[in-house]
Design a protein around this motif. Structure first.
Motif, PDB file in Angstrom:
ATOM      1  N   GLN A  90      -3.116   7.163  -5.054  1.00 23.49           N
ATOM      2  CA  GLN A  90      -2.147   7.526  -4.020  1.00 23.49           C
ATOM      3  C   GLN A  90      -1.877   6.319  -3.133  1.00 23.49           C
ATOM      4  O   GLN A  90      -2.781   5.535  -2.853  1.00 23.49           O
ATOM      5  N   VAL A  91      -0.625   6.186  -2.683  1.00 25.05           N
ATOM      6  CA  VAL A  91      -0.261   5.131  -1.746  1.00 25.05           C
ATOM      7  C   VAL A  91       0.687   5.715  -0.713  1.00 25.05           C
ATOM      8  O   VAL A  91       1.514   6.574  -1.028  1.00 25.05           O
ATOM      9  N   TRP A  92       0.552   5.255   0.535  1.00 24.58           N
ATOM     10  CA  TRP A  92       1.431   5.733   1.610  1.00 24.58           C
ATOM     11  C   TRP A  92       1.578   4.643   2.668  1.00 24.58           C
ATOM     12  O   TRP A  92       0.696   3.799   2.832  1.00 24.58           O
ATOM     13  N   PRO A  93       2.712   4.635   3.364  1.00 19.54           N
ATOM     14  CA  PRO A  93       2.887   3.684   4.459  1.00 19.54           C
ATOM     15  C   PRO A  93       1.914   4.014   5.580  1.00 19.54           C
ATOM     16  O   PRO A  93       1.758   5.182   5.952  1.00 19.54           O
ATOM     17  N   VAL A  94       1.263   3.010   6.105  1.00 26.72           N
ATOM     18  CA  VAL A  94       0.352   3.237   7.235  1.00 26.72           C
ATOM     19  C   VAL A  94       1.108   3.843   8.406  1.00 26.72           C
ATOM     20  O   VAL A  94       0.574   4.686   9.147  1.00 26.72           O
ATOM     21  N   ALA A  95       2.378   3.473   8.555  1.00 30.13           N
ATOM     22  CA  ALA A  95       3.178   3.995   9.668  1.00 30.13           C
ATOM     23  C   ALA A  95       3.572   5.454   9.466  1.00 30.13           C
ATOM     24  O   ALA A  95       3.971   6.131  10.424  1.00 30.13           O
ATOM     25  N   THR A 101       3.003   8.522  -2.442  1.00 30.24           N
ATOM     26  CA  THR A 101       3.402   8.335  -3.836  1.00 30.24           C
ATOM     27  C   THR A 101       2.139   8.335  -4.687  1.00 30.24           C
ATOM     28  O   THR A 101       1.142   7.707  -4.331  1.00 30.24           O
ATOM     29  N   THR A 102       2.194   9.057  -5.805  1.00 31.00           N
ATOM     30  CA  THR A 102       1.022   9.201  -6.666  1.00 31.00           C
ATOM     31  C   THR A 102       1.347   8.719  -8.073  1.00 31.00           C
ATOM     32  O   THR A 102       2.413   9.017  -8.604  1.00 31.00           O
ATOM     33  N   ALA A 130      -1.542   1.948   2.635  1.00 30.09           N
ATOM     34  CA  ALA A 130      -2.910   2.287   2.250  1.00 30.09           C
ATOM     35  C   ALA A 130      -2.861   2.934   0.876  1.00 30.09           C
ATOM     36  O   ALA A 130      -1.906   3.646   0.551  1.00 30.09           O
ATOM     37  N   TRP A 131      -3.882   2.684   0.063  1.00 36.15           N
ATOM     38  CA  TRP A 131      -3.970   3.357  -1.224  1.00 36.15           C
ATOM     39  C   TRP A 131      -5.421   3.702  -1.514  1.00 36.15           C
ATOM     40  O   TRP A 131      -6.355   3.080  -0.985  1.00 36.15           O
ATOM     41  N   GLN A 132      -5.606   4.723  -2.336  1.00 34.30           N
ATOM     42  CA  GLN A 132      -6.939   5.164  -2.696  1.00 34.30           C
ATOM     43  C   GLN A 132      -6.920   5.731  -4.108  1.00 34.30           C
ATOM     44  O   GLN A 132      -5.851   5.930  -4.689  1.00 34.30           O
TER      45      GLN A 132
END
Length: 466
Positions: A90-95, A101-102, A130-132
């Protein structure tokens, strides 16, 4: 065994992606053999084949023009039967953490890196994300990894760097002998982290080796001070002290700046000129005899010696006994001596460069000498370039040396008979008797050989049999 990944490369992976807010893809399809295992949180996280940053205040910077490769090693408690698992990223804007988005990577082996590509469309230039990752086994999932933080960078440095030198200006010739001082500037680009430079126009490619289990092995390019130098501050400058690759002539240093994603600027060049600093090479006698040991003296260029003492010489020879490169240490005054015997069939030469205490290597000084080592050939019955004798008329040919220590002669007539070798007499001459079978034109080819086994230059003796 390792392979290499270069920035901009992406793995061949079967991927699915989704850019909707807060939505996840369906769990990866996993074989039944993995059903009894418990998924483990992925380890060994990388983005762009470099270590990810788990510090939100210090995100990594990566080129994302073709998306961003993220990866981690998935795990499972039960590896019986070689199970396959899935990995979800998963990734997303820190803001805006709601814009998730996966992407998933299906059917991968536990214990090996499972790369996937976050799409470029989900990574806006200049934004921090950020992504995890988590491991997926059937309907079971592991805990998410701690987030990694990365800033998308699709903009190369807008300006080429500036290059100046206080001790080797670009106009006119400069006396060599000391390292060249360069100041590299960012060209007003605030994002410049450092510089890449080389005496060759083709600058090295920054890449990452891939080791066992697909684990990237990134290194800091600035650790290689032969080609990279970090700026004193972001958007700042750097100072270099370099010894040119050759001792004299036109020199060009090629430089580009690198941003935090290691994306390069346009290349700029700095051209300057260095006059000769070659040593002098002097034999003990002006014209050493063939094969006679002679003392050679090497003396440093005076201005070079004044800047930094010469500590040694590198010597390459051709036509000298036991030809091979060798080193000679210099005395306190920078001079050195060596005994050499020149015994090449056509002469020999020396190529000598000096090495200063500060690392400067001069251009080469050349010394050479030529010898005529062909034998003399004479015959009363069959004079050279003349005619005599006749078919069936015997004749004597005498061979004499022009250099010392000849022990044998090798000859053939018209290259039509096997070569014949005869020993030399005590006076180093030799004679042969020969009877022609027919009249006509003949070519007697002769060469001598020395006691040390050196084959000397051949001589062609032409004559006509009446």
């Amino acid at each position: 065994m390792t392979t290499s990944k270069f920035f901009g490369a992406r793995p061949r992976a079967v991927l699915a992606s989704l850019g909707a807010s807060g939505l996840l893809l369906a769990a990866a399809t996993t074989p039944a053999s993995a059903a009894g295992g418990v998924p483990l949180t992925p380890t060994q996280l990388f983005d762009g084949y470099r270590h990810c940053s788990t510090d939100a205040s210090r995100p990594s910077y990566r080129w994302t023009g073709e998306g961003l490769v993220v990866e981690g090693i998935p795990g499972i408690t039960d590896t019986t039967g070689n199970p396959l698992v899935g990995v979800r990223y998963q990734v997303w804007p820190v803001a805006d953490p709601t814009q998730i988005t996966t992407v998933t990577r299906d059917r991968v082996a536990p214990g090996f890196e499972a790369p996937a590509t976050l799409p470029a469309s989900a990574l806006a230039d200049g934004q921090t994300y950020a992504w995890q990752a988590q491991t997926v086994v059937g309907t079971a999932v592991s805990d998410w990894t701690a987030p990694c933080y990365v800033t998308a960078d699709r903009t190369r440095p807008a300006n080429a760097p500036t290059v100046t030198s206080p001790n080797y200006p670009p106009d006119g010739w400069n006396k060599g002998g000391e390292p060249v001082e360069f100041t590299l500037g960012s060209g007003g680009v605030e994002d410049v982290e450092g510089f890449e430079f080389s005496w060759q126009q083709d600058l090295p490619v920054i890449g990452t080796n891939i080791g066992d289990h697909g684990i990237p092995q990134p290194v800091d390019p600035y650790a290689d001070t032969r080609y990279f130098q970090r700026a004193d501050a972001l958007g700042g400058s750097a100072t270099l002290r370099l010894v040119p690759p050759t001792g004299s002539g036109p020199m060009t240093l090629w430089v580009r700046s690198l941003d935090r994603a290691h994306t390069g600027s346009a290349i700029t060049s700095y051209r300057f000129y260095v006059s000769s600093t070659a040593p002098t090479v002097t034999p003990a006698v002006p014209q050493p005899e063939f094969g006679e040991p002679t003392t050679f003296t090497f003396r440093p260029d005076p201005e070079l010696q004044a800047k930094s003492p010469v500590v040694g010489y590198s010597v390459r020879t051709m036509g000298v006994q036991d030809d091979k490169p060798f080193e000679v240490a210099a005395g306190a005054d920078g001079t050195a001596t060596v005994d050499l015997a020149v015994d090449g069939a056509d002469g020999g030469n020396l190529q000598v460069t000096s090495r200063s205490a500060n690392g400067w290597v001069s251009d080469a000084a050349w010394w050479s000498i030529g010898y005529d080592t062909t034998p003399t050939v004479s015959s009363d019955s069959y004079p050279e370039n003349g005619s005599g004798g006749g078919a069936g008329v015997p004749g004597t040919f005498t061979f004499a040396p022009k250099v010392k220590d000849v022990v044998s002669y090798t000859y053939t007539f018209n290259d039509g008979t096997p070569e014949v070798t005869v020993p030399a007499d005590t006076d180093h001459t030799a004679g042969i008797d020969w009877t022609p079978a027919s009249d006509g034109w003949y070519d007697l080819t002769v060469h001598a050989t020395t006691r040390s086994g050196v084959q000397l230059a051949p001589y062609d003796y032409f004559f006509t049999v009446d």
